[in-house]
Design a protein around this motif. Sequence first.
Motif, mmCIF file in Angstrom:
data_model
loop_
_atom_site.group_PDB
_atom_site.id
_atom_site.type_symbol
_atom_site.label_atom_id
_atom_site.label_comp_id
_atom_site.label_asym_id
_atom_site.label_seq_id
_atom_site.Cartn_x
_atom_site.Cartn_y
_atom_site.Cartn_z
ATOM 1 N N UNK A 221 0.825 -1.126 -0.092
ATOM 2 C CA UNK A 221 -0.065 -0.026 0.009
ATOM 3 C C UNK A 221 0.877 1.198 0.004
ATOM 4 N N UNK A 222 1.854 1.235 0.628
ATOM 5 C CA UNK A 222 2.759 2.414 0.862
ATOM 6 C C UNK A 222 3.427 2.695 -0.553
ATOM 7 N N UNK A 223 3.803 1.621 -1.311
ATOM 8 C CA UNK A 223 4.415 1.754 -2.761
ATOM 9 C C UNK A 223 3.258 2.461 -3.582
ATOM 10 N N UNK A 224 2.013 1.961 -3.405
ATOM 11 C CA UNK A 224 1.111 2.470 -4.366
ATOM 12 C C UNK A 224 0.753 4.150 -4.018
ATOM 13 N N UNK A 225 0.865 4.354 -2.731
ATOM 14 C CA UNK A 225 0.847 5.774 -2.435
ATOM 15 C C UNK A 225 1.787 6.539 -2.979
ATOM 16 N N UNK A 226 3.239 5.976 -2.878
ATOM 17 C CA UNK A 226 4.292 6.603 -3.406
ATOM 18 C C UNK A 226 4.012 6.860 -4.874
ATOM 19 N N UNK A 227 3.505 6.050 -5.624
ATOM 20 C CA UNK A 227 3.363 6.207 -7.162
ATOM 21 C C UNK A 227 2.342 7.241 -7.381
ATOM 22 N N UNK A 407 12.229 11.082 -5.517
ATOM 23 C CA UNK A 407 12.626 9.745 -4.837
ATOM 24 C C UNK A 407 12.397 9.547 -3.536
ATOM 25 N N UNK A 408 13.247 10.811 -2.753
ATOM 26 C CA UNK A 408 13.325 10.741 -1.186
ATOM 27 C C UNK A 408 11.661 10.951 -0.559
ATOM 28 N N UNK A 409 10.892 11.596 -1.255
ATOM 29 C CA UNK A 409 9.581 11.662 -0.605
ATOM 30 C C UNK A 409 8.473 10.512 -0.941
ATOM 31 N N UNK A 410 8.740 9.985 -2.180
ATOM 32 C CA UNK A 410 7.623 8.986 -2.454
ATOM 33 C C UNK A 410 8.482 7.570 -2.538
ATOM 34 N N UNK A 411 9.573 7.506 -2.672
ATOM 35 C CA UNK A 411 10.480 6.151 -2.750
ATOM 36 C C UNK A 411 10.221 5.487 -4.183
ATOM 37 N N UNK A 412 9.877 6.251 -5.072
ATOM 38 C CA UNK A 412 9.602 5.780 -6.517
ATOM 39 C C UNK A 412 10.527 6.547 -7.360
ATOM 40 N N UNK A 413 11.113 5.606 -8.109
ATOM 41 C CA UNK A 413 12.210 6.019 -9.062
ATOM 42 C C UNK A 413 11.902 5.497 -10.571
ATOM 43 N N UNK A 414 11.436 6.579 -11.428
ATOM 44 C CA UNK A 414 11.119 6.041 -12.849
ATOM 45 C C UNK A 414 12.069 7.009 -13.728
ATOM 46 N N UNK A 415 12.312 6.391 -14.812
ATOM 47 C CA UNK A 415 13.432 7.171 -15.644
ATOM 48 C C UNK A 415 13.272 8.372 -16.210
ATOM 49 N N UNK A 416 12.003 8.812 -16.343
ATOM 50 C CA UNK A 416 11.666 10.275 -16.965
ATOM 51 C C UNK A 416 11.916 11.159 -15.982
ATOM 52 N N UNK A 417 13.047 11.976 -16.357
ATOM 53 C CA UNK A 417 13.396 12.972 -15.339
ATOM 54 C C UNK A 417 12.759 14.411 -15.599
ATOM 55 N N UNK A 418 13.106 15.158 -14.504
ATOM 56 C CA UNK A 418 12.833 16.771 -15.006
ATOM 57 C C UNK A 418 13.067 17.166 -16.045
ATOM 58 N N UNK A 419 14.199 17.062 -16.513
ATOM 59 C CA UNK A 419 14.984 17.764 -17.683
ATOM 60 C C UNK A 419 14.077 17.058 -19.133
ATOM 61 N N UNK A 420 13.826 15.778 -18.975
ATOM 62 C CA UNK A 420 12.827 15.361 -20.101
ATOM 63 C C UNK A 420 11.449 16.027 -20.011
ATOM 64 N N UNK A 421 10.989 16.288 -18.968
ATOM 65 C CA UNK A 421 9.576 16.985 -18.789
ATOM 66 C C UNK A 421 9.923 18.392 -19.372
ATOM 67 N N UNK A 422 10.713 18.933 -18.914
ATOM 68 C CA UNK A 422 11.207 20.269 -19.606
ATOM 69 C C UNK A 422 11.013 20.221 -21.018
ATOM 70 N N UNK A 423 11.704 19.268 -21.594
ATOM 71 C CA UNK A 423 12.126 19.204 -22.999
ATOM 72 C C UNK A 423 10.603 19.194 -23.549
ATOM 73 N N UNK A 424 10.061 17.956 -23.050
ATOM 74 C CA UNK A 424 8.694 17.652 -23.767
ATOM 75 C C UNK A 424 7.408 18.911 -23.669
ATOM 76 N N UNK A 425 7.368 19.343 -22.484
ATOM 77 C CA UNK A 425 6.135 20.320 -22.287
ATOM 78 C C UNK A 425 6.914 21.741 -23.131
ATOM 79 N N UNK A 426 8.306 22.093 -23.077
ATOM 80 C CA UNK A 426 8.605 23.401 -23.977
ATOM 81 C C UNK A 426 8.255 23.091 -25.323
#
Length: 450
Positions: A221-227, A407-426
């Motif tokens: 359940x904690x992992x699902x909340x983290x996701x 990652x420290x808050x949710x405990x979840x690490x997924x390969x799409x970083x914030x740099x990728x988000x910035x590029x995609x949205x921009x």
Amino acid sequence: MLQAVLRAIQLPDLRRRILFTLGMLFLFRLIAHIPVPNINPTTLEQLRQALATNQLAQLLNLFAGGALENFSVAAMGVYPYITAQIIIQLLQPLIPALQELQKEGEQGRLRLNRYQLWLTVPLAYLQAYGQTLTLERTINPNNDPTLSLFRTPFDLGANFLPTFTVLTTMVAGTMLLIWLGEQINERGIGNGISIIIFGGIVSRLPGLIIQGFQISQAGDFSTILGLIGFVAIALLTIVGIVLVQEGQRRIRVQYARRVRGNKVYGGQSSFIPLKVNSAGMIPLIFAQSIIIFPGIVASWFYRPGAEGIGNAIAGFFYNTFNPTGQGGGIVYMTLLFLLTVGFTYFYTVVIFTQQDLAENLQRNGGFIPGIRPGKKTEEYLMKVLNRITLAGALFLGLIAVLPFLTQSITGVQIGLGSTALLIVVGVAVDTMRQLEAQLIMRDYEGFLTR
């Protein structure tokens, strides 16, 4: 924006441009799965495991759209061309000839683009050699021929022809991607190089979604909340990126009236839009590349458990400049934040100086009400720019360290970083703006032909 897309699809000319762009992206994804010659397919899985621990390789794999983990001919993406663009931009204030080319309009832009292409070739060879050698030493530190990435070991001295063939193939793949980007500029919807990067990042989204689904299915359940928390932070980040990318300070400009013969020119007012984030994603790339470099070099010499002062020094740099190193996480994040903020100011000033707004305003009879034209106008614009860039620089710094905080808050690490988000949205926002501009231009054409 969705209405603009629907209207663009209904127009035959824009529909052809959109379909041509999609065709170029499809061709790019085909190229990304063509391996370089002499590759050893049995070591590709070891390469993917090495990418999981190599921060620089992950950044390069991001720009290549996952082509690096397959070691395809497009393994470098268009990153050498981006590097060449940045170098030419930084050299323009230092070399008068480049400044003159910038002022020559379309012809000057074409010559600068030609210089960028010429500079891309040697940079691509250097990156291909360094990138391949780094990955080869990562998965095969003892030079075991059975563990090499290639059937013939990668060595310019002992195996010059096979090694040079691999390097040339990678450079040719990069130049082919640049050509695809230029075709999108001419026959597609524009913004070609950015769309190539955009397509590579978006192509990885299905795998990341599946990864998140597997985490939620296999976790407690904690992992699902983290996701769920991870998704919520990602959505808030997207909203923040849109707001900052679109944020601007409008400086009112008045144009003096000029009488020429029987006609009166000027007298109208306009504005100068100073963007909160004029530097885009460049400061993030600068900061990440520089802060990762010492750790990458140290990894060539560091051997865990070994003794000696040299190994201890290499271990210190490896752990300090590595977000996953022992005790290096806080130092790494702090340096990354400060470098991102500093590079944002540096690159913004470089771009603003090249535009020479104060001189152009004075030449065209424009002035800011209450501000003397010339030097005072330049000082005023720089003061306003420094003030609003503070918000953009702090936001980019937060974007840079956000993956580690998430990652420290949710405990979840997924390969799409914030740099990728910035590029995609921009890129998505810029592309939609170009489509809307095309629609407005066609509306004016229809009005004029009635």
